[in-house]
Write an enzyme that holds these catalytic residues in place. Structure first.
Site, PDB file in Angstrom:
ATOM      1  N   LEU A  84       0.823  -1.213   0.000  1.00  0.00           N
ATOM      2  CA  LEU A  84       0.000   0.000   0.000  1.00  0.00           C
ATOM      3  C   LEU A  84       0.858   1.264   0.000  1.00  0.00           C
ATOM      4  O   LEU A  84       0.444   2.304  -0.499  1.00  0.00           O
ATOM      5  CB  LEU A  84      -0.915   0.023   1.239  1.00  0.00           C
ATOM      6  CG  LEU A  84      -1.990  -1.055   1.323  1.00  0.00           C
ATOM      7  CD1 LEU A  84      -2.680  -0.997   2.684  1.00  0.00           C
ATOM      8  CD2 LEU A  84      -3.012  -0.876   0.203  1.00  0.00           C
ATOM      9  N   GLY A  87       7.407   4.113   3.597  1.00  0.00           N
ATOM     10  CA  GLY A  87       7.870   5.361   4.201  1.00  0.00           C
ATOM     11  C   GLY A  87       9.043   5.139   5.120  1.00  0.00           C
ATOM     12  O   GLY A  87       9.719   4.114   5.059  1.00  0.00           O
ATOM     13  N   GLY A  90       8.760   1.860   7.183  1.00  0.00           N
ATOM     14  CA  GLY A  90       8.925   0.622   6.437  1.00  0.00           C
ATOM     15  C   GLY A  90       7.794   0.472   5.437  1.00  0.00           C
ATOM     16  O   GLY A  90       7.116   1.442   5.100  1.00  0.00           O
ATOM     17  N   VAL A  92       4.129  -0.810   4.037  1.00  0.00           N
ATOM     18  CA  VAL A  92       2.778  -1.107   4.518  1.00  0.00           C
ATOM     19  C   VAL A  92       2.094  -2.011   3.497  1.00  0.00           C
ATOM     20  O   VAL A  92       2.053  -1.698   2.306  1.00  0.00           O
ATOM     21  CB  VAL A  92       1.955   0.184   4.707  1.00  0.00           C
ATOM     22  CG1 VAL A  92       0.574  -0.155   5.267  1.00  0.00           C
ATOM     23  CG2 VAL A  92       2.673   1.151   5.639  1.00  0.00           C
ATOM     24  N   LYS A 113       1.915  -2.815   8.839  1.00  0.00           N
ATOM     25  CA  LYS A 113       3.110  -1.989   8.680  1.00  0.00           C
ATOM     26  C   LYS A 113       4.293  -2.715   9.306  1.00  0.00           C
ATOM     27  O   LYS A 113       4.288  -3.030  10.496  1.00  0.00           O
ATOM     28  CB  LYS A 113       2.894  -0.613   9.327  1.00  0.00           C
ATOM     29  CG  LYS A 113       4.016   0.363   9.086  1.00  0.00           C
ATOM     30  CD  LYS A 113       3.575   1.811   9.293  1.00  0.00           C
ATOM     31  CE  LYS A 113       3.170   2.145  10.697  1.00  0.00           C
ATOM     32  NZ  LYS A 113       2.936   3.603  10.877  1.00  0.00           N
ATOM     33  N   ASP A 208       3.246  15.341  14.071  1.00  0.00           N
ATOM     34  CA  ASP A 208       3.568  15.061  12.667  1.00  0.00           C
ATOM     35  C   ASP A 208       2.291  15.112  11.820  1.00  0.00           C
ATOM     36  O   ASP A 208       2.023  14.223  11.015  1.00  0.00           O
ATOM     37  CB  ASP A 208       4.232  13.691  12.547  1.00  0.00           C
ATOM     38  CG  ASP A 208       5.063  13.553  11.267  1.00  0.00           C
ATOM     39  OD1 ASP A 208       5.408  14.601  10.670  1.00  0.00           O
ATOM     40  OD2 ASP A 208       5.352  12.421  10.861  1.00  0.00           O
TER      41      ASP A 208
END
Length: 435
Positions: A84, A87, A90, A92, A113, A208
């Site tokens: 999917l 990032g 790692g 997903v 994830k 974030d």
């Protein structure tokens, strides 16, 4: 996705490789029930400082603990076509947990994830996700179903969000158009998610907030994800917490970047940046544009309180879908959230109070949405007082005009080249500045 690893007051604990795959949970006081979709005053207790603590916790959480073999079965052995996204944390994967994965388990679509041991984030961020999302439950926070902590493997299992991230719809999909109403609703959902974090007894600062961390379900309800950088905020007489500055360029509040002082108003600034991105249709940082337009906030914020100037820079994909009155209220809200002075920003509960009636007003406008190849066109109902033939002519004309506008916006979007915002350690204050 995630950002670089953040090393704060205490030293990062070394990895523990002997995690148990038995049922366990996050230890801490239970979260009090939600009322009207929000979290009432409750206590979040971070017990698990390392994976060894997590293994030894008594298990009063409701998280499922999976084996690595179950994770392989759920993702079809981590097949590339199940990916999917990818990032700092790692990769997903999309997965399904059912009776074949674990006997008796109700079939559930999930997002899995997997922590990259060579990646930017580590055990600390992984544990933060388990600690926070293991205790928090809110309609606008992605639900953590469980995790796998076996040997060197660290995986998190979330509810599957069918429509992906806000980032993809806003910037990466040429044909997909987020209508004005959808953007307002997503902004309200995200505001509710942030407000729920700020409302707990020891406020949690998300730290974030950005479009890639806002996920959308099949009905485009928005939920916050990725709590790796979440941080317990100031309590009692504290005005702020001091921490090494982490986040994403363009979204971090200026006072946080300058001093390392973190407050809930830092999240409000990030919310303002995302709201601005939804208004203008541009990334917070975009070096493909003229130099004066690289930083969206610096370029666009001064124009938010000027009707004509704002209309010239507004995202053309939402042209004709808004009332000027509501548009200017949203623009003014973004302007306030982006104040250089933290005290000049509203708190998230006030943001919700402003957005709720605006979303309600938009919903009350009778509209019909046509879905065409992933895109959407908003057609407004013609007044019923018009004769049938005239109504038909106006409806057809409206449809033709909207289709033409959508075609133009696709061309505009197709020419835009944006690079993803950089995710990294923004600033490293000297150790003397921490307390």
């Amino acid at each position: 996705m995630g950002s670089c690893i953040s090393v704060e007051e205490d030293e990062l604990h070394k990895k523990q490789n002997n995690c148990s795959s038995n049922k366990a949970g996050v230890s801490g006081e239970p979260v009090s029930p939600m009322k009207d979709g929000s979290l009432s005053s409750n206590t979040i207790v971070i017990i698990s400082k390392n994976v060894k603590d997590l293994r030894q916790s008594p298990g009063n959480g409701d998280l499922d603990i999976f084996t690595y073999e179950e994770m392989k079965l759920a993702t079809k052995h981590f097949r590339p076509n199940q990916v999917l996204g990818d990032g700092g944390f790692g990769i997903v994967y999309k997965g399904v947990i059912d009776d074949n994965v674990r006997p008796g388990y109700e079939t559930t679509q999930v997002a899995i994830k997997e922590l990259d041991p060579e990646g930017l984030q580590g055990d600390r961020e992984w544990l933060a996700e388990v600690n926070y999302l293991g205790q928090l439950r809110h309609p606008n926070l992605v639900r953590l179903i469980g995790y796998c902590c076996e040997g060197d493997h660290r995986l998190l299992v979330y509810e599957y969000m069918a429509s992906g991230s806000l980032e993809k719809h806003l910037f990466l999909r040429v044909r997909a158009t987020l209508t004005w109403h959808k953007r307002l609703k997503i902004a309200l959902d995200a505001a509710r998610g942030l407000a729920s974090l700020h409302a707990v007894e020891k406020p949690i600062i998300y730290r974030d907030f950005k479009t890639s961390n806002i996920l959308l379900d099949a009905d485009f309800n928005a939920k916050l994800s990725d709590f790796g950088l979440a941080r317990v905020g100031p309590t009692g007489d504290q005005t702020h917490v001091s921490t090494r500055v982490m986040g994403t360029y363009g979204y971090a509040a200026p006072e946080y970047v300058m001093t390392g002082h973190l407050t809930a108003r830092s999240d409000v600034y990030g919310f303002g940046v995302v709201l601005l991105e939804m208004l203008i249709g541009r990334r917070a940082m975009d070096k493909s544009r003229p130099s004066r337009e690289h930083n969206l906030v610096e370029w666009a914020r001064p124009l938010l309180n000027h009707n004509k100037k704002l209309l010239r820079i507004l995202d053309p994909r939402i042209e004709g879908q808004y009332s000027i009155k509501i548009l200017m209220k949203v623009a003014n809200l973004a302007y306030q959230c982006l104040s250089q002075n933290p005290k000049g920003r509203p708190v998230m509960s006030q943001v919700i109070e402003i957005l709720e009636p605006l979303v309600t007003q938009e919903m009350s406008r009778e509209e019909v949405t046509l879905q065409n190849g992933g895109g959407s066109l908003t057609l407004y109902e013609v007044p019923k007082s018009l004769p049938d033939n005239e109504t038909k002519r106006n409806t057809l004309k409206s449809e033709s005009e909207r289709a033409g506008e959508a075609g133009k916006s696709e061309k505009v979007t197709g020419r835009s080249k944006s690079e993803p915002p950089k995710e990294c350690d923004l600033y490293d204050p000297s150790p003397d500045g921490l307390h």
